[in-house]
Design a protein around this motif. Structure first.
Motif, mmCIF file in Angstrom:
data_model
loop_
_atom_site.group_PDB
_atom_site.id
_atom_site.type_symbol
_atom_site.label_atom_id
_atom_site.label_comp_id
_atom_site.label_asym_id
_atom_site.label_seq_id
_atom_site.Cartn_x
_atom_site.Cartn_y
_atom_site.Cartn_z
ATOM 1 N N VAL A 189 1.322 -1.044 0.364
ATOM 2 C CA VAL A 189 0.194 0.042 -0.513
ATOM 3 C C VAL A 189 0.848 0.630 -0.022
ATOM 4 O O VAL A 189 1.725 1.566 1.189
ATOM 5 C CB VAL A 189 -1.232 0.345 1.152
ATOM 6 C CG1 VAL A 189 -1.841 1.348 1.287
ATOM 7 C CG2 VAL A 189 -1.213 -0.832 1.885
ATOM 8 N N GLU A 190 0.999 1.761 -0.694
ATOM 9 C CA GLU A 190 1.154 2.969 -1.420
ATOM 10 C C GLU A 190 0.846 4.838 -0.076
ATOM 11 O O GLU A 190 -0.470 5.015 -0.219
ATOM 12 C CB GLU A 190 1.370 4.174 -2.673
ATOM 13 C CG GLU A 190 1.776 5.091 -2.632
ATOM 14 C CD GLU A 190 3.844 4.986 -1.974
ATOM 15 O OE1 GLU A 190 3.929 4.484 -2.148
ATOM 16 O OE2 GLU A 190 4.304 6.255 -2.405
ATOM 17 N N LYS A 191 2.105 5.111 0.592
ATOM 18 C CA LYS A 191 1.130 5.373 1.772
ATOM 19 C C LYS A 191 -0.121 5.763 3.141
ATOM 20 O O LYS A 191 -0.812 6.521 2.939
ATOM 21 C CB LYS A 191 1.248 6.874 1.180
ATOM 22 C CG LYS A 191 2.922 8.003 0.413
ATOM 23 C CD LYS A 191 2.974 9.470 0.192
ATOM 24 C CE LYS A 191 4.453 9.073 -0.432
ATOM 25 N NZ LYS A 191 4.388 8.798 -1.466
ATOM 26 N N PRO A 192 -0.254 4.562 3.566
ATOM 27 C CA PRO A 192 -1.398 4.039 4.003
ATOM 28 C C PRO A 192 -1.184 4.873 5.198
ATOM 29 O O PRO A 192 -0.602 5.429 6.062
ATOM 30 C CB PRO A 192 -0.893 3.025 4.341
ATOM 31 C CG PRO A 192 0.046 3.035 4.803
ATOM 32 C CD PRO A 192 1.460 3.773 3.365
ATOM 33 N N ALA A 202 7.880 -0.700 6.034
ATOM 34 C CA ALA A 202 8.300 1.029 5.309
ATOM 35 C C ALA A 202 9.564 -0.143 3.814
ATOM 36 O O ALA A 202 10.813 -0.103 4.192
ATOM 37 C CB ALA A 202 8.683 1.768 5.484
ATOM 38 N N VAL A 203 8.772 0.421 2.559
ATOM 39 C CA VAL A 203 10.003 0.830 1.368
ATOM 40 C C VAL A 203 10.332 1.208 1.632
ATOM 41 O O VAL A 203 10.061 2.538 0.978
ATOM 42 C CB VAL A 203 9.172 0.278 -0.548
ATOM 43 C CG1 VAL A 203 10.171 -0.302 -1.554
ATOM 44 C CG2 VAL A 203 7.959 -1.212 0.478
ATOM 45 N N ILE A 204 12.098 1.659 1.236
ATOM 46 C CA ILE A 204 12.808 2.427 1.073
ATOM 47 C C ILE A 204 13.294 2.529 -0.571
ATOM 48 O O ILE A 204 13.006 1.743 -1.449
ATOM 49 C CB ILE A 204 14.042 2.149 1.747
ATOM 50 C CG1 ILE A 204 14.589 1.172 1.680
ATOM 51 C CG2 ILE A 204 13.861 2.323 3.379
ATOM 52 C CD1 ILE A 204 16.104 1.868 1.244
HETATM 53 C C1 G1P Z 1 8.354 6.486 -2.883
HETATM 54 C C2 G1P Z 1 7.412 6.113 -2.867
HETATM 55 C C3 G1P Z 1 7.852 5.274 -1.849
HETATM 56 C C4 G1P Z 1 9.186 4.481 -0.545
HETATM 57 C C5 G1P Z 1 9.547 5.647 -1.077
HETATM 58 C C6 G1P Z 1 10.889 5.717 -0.293
HETATM 59 O O1 G1P Z 1 7.904 7.863 -2.299
HETATM 60 O O2 G1P Z 1 6.839 5.999 -3.613
HETATM 61 O O3 G1P Z 1 6.678 4.288 -2.011
HETATM 62 O O4 G1P Z 1 8.180 4.259 0.306
HETATM 63 O O5 G1P Z 1 9.817 6.882 -2.352
HETATM 64 O O6 G1P Z 1 11.760 6.649 -0.142
HETATM 65 P P1 G1P Z 1 8.451 9.712 -1.838
HETATM 66 O O7 G1P Z 1 9.279 9.904 -1.100
HETATM 67 O O8 G1P Z 1 8.428 9.628 -3.668
HETATM 68 O O9 G1P Z 1 6.698 10.327 -1.432
#
Ligand code: G1P
Length: 283
Positions: A189-192, A202-204
């Motif tokens: 999920v993106e930004k829940p 969290a995905v980095i």
């Molecule tokens: C992006 C990705 C997000 C990830 C993050 C890591 O978000 O969309 O999924 O967790 O990078 O830094 P942003 O930081 O560009 O908003």
């Protein structure tokens, strides 16, 4: 073996205005190197030699950085300062650089899709978001991920546990832990909001992705924040059991925030000084 690495670098860097008014945020220095150079060095450490950068208006400094500056080199030749250009010179000699421009800002997924022309459909490729500066001595995060990819043969995302109060800033995964620190992802999920986040993982900004992602991205409609999200496209691969999340070893600094930028600067300063001390002792 991963050959290519894509750097989405078209964003405006509004959090660092006015510093980023004419300087791309990827060119902001952490001690004495621009952010993007750390990312390129990490990619090289993983054996990657083809660097593809998605740029935009006002980002020409990126191309100039990874090119020879004859005047400067001629000025420094034979002086004590010549060695200061050795690092970047060796990057330029070792890697190839290609660029394409993103003309509209429609999110990370759109930036990655813009890079399709540079990456092609043949092989899995890496993505580095230069804002996330990772450090792990001489075994960088992308090199670790390339090993995980070699074992599993599918997409790999790097994850880190973050406090729930921070989780709304990230793509978040859930999945079964199949080896210590390695998860088969089944939800993303993106930004829940913290209440609905599927985990604290969290995905980095480090990915190794199979190239079918481009066809998926073409079909991906805008998601969180009205943007085309890479996370939503990765979820389609995850639904087929083709995404692994890897809890990396090392430190990550969110250099997209002022606090993280300052922490990275302090950390890298001490690394550099410790290294200089070690070299002195060896003499
Ligand atoms: C992006 C990705 C997000 C990830 C993050 C890591 O978000 O969309 O999924 O967790 O990078 O830094 P942003 O930081 O560009 O908003």
């Amino acid at each position: 073996m991963i050959k290519k690495c894509l750097f989405p670098a078209a964003g405006y860097g509004t959090r660092f205005l006015p510093a980023t008014k004419v300087i791309p945020k990827e060119m902001l220095p952490i001690v004495d190197k621009p952010l993007i150079q750390y990312g390129v060095e990490e990619a090289m450490d993983a054996g990657i030699r083809e660097i593809a950068i998605v740029t935009g208006r006002g980002k020409r400094a990126l191309e100039d950085h990874f090119d020879i500056n004859y005047e400067l080199e001629a000025q420094l030749r034979g002086t004590s300062k010549e060695s200061m250009l050795a690092g970047i010179r060796s990057i330029i000699n070792t890697c190839s650089f290609s660029y394409t421009r993103q003309t509209e800002m429609k999110g990370l997924g759109h930036a990655v899709l813009t890079g399709e022309t540079l990456i092609g459909h043949e092989d899995p490729f890496a993505i580095v978001l230069a804002d996330d500066l990772c450090f792990n001595g001489d075994h960088g995060v992308l090199a670790q991920m390339a090993e995980v990819h070699a074992r599993h043969g599918c997409t790999v995302v790097a994850v880190e546990e973050v406090p729930l109060s921070e989780i709304h800033k990230y793509g978040v995964i859930a999945g079964e832990e199949i080896e210590p620190g390695v998860y088969r992802v089944d939800a993303m999920v993106e930004k829940p909001a913290a209440e609905v986040a599927p985990s604290n993982l969290a995905v980095i900004g480090r990915y190794i992705i199979t190239p079918d992602i481009f066809d998926i991205l073409r079909e991906t409609t805008p998601g969180a924040g009205g943007e085309i999200q890479l996370t939503d496209a990765l979820l389609q691969q995850a639904k087929q059991g083709r995404v692994i999340a890897y809890k990396f070893e090392g430190r990550r600094f969110d250099c997209g925030s002022v606090e993280g930028f300052v922490q990275a600067t302090n950390f890298m300063y001490h690394e550099k000084m410790d290294g200089a001390d070690r070299r002195k002792n060896l003499r």
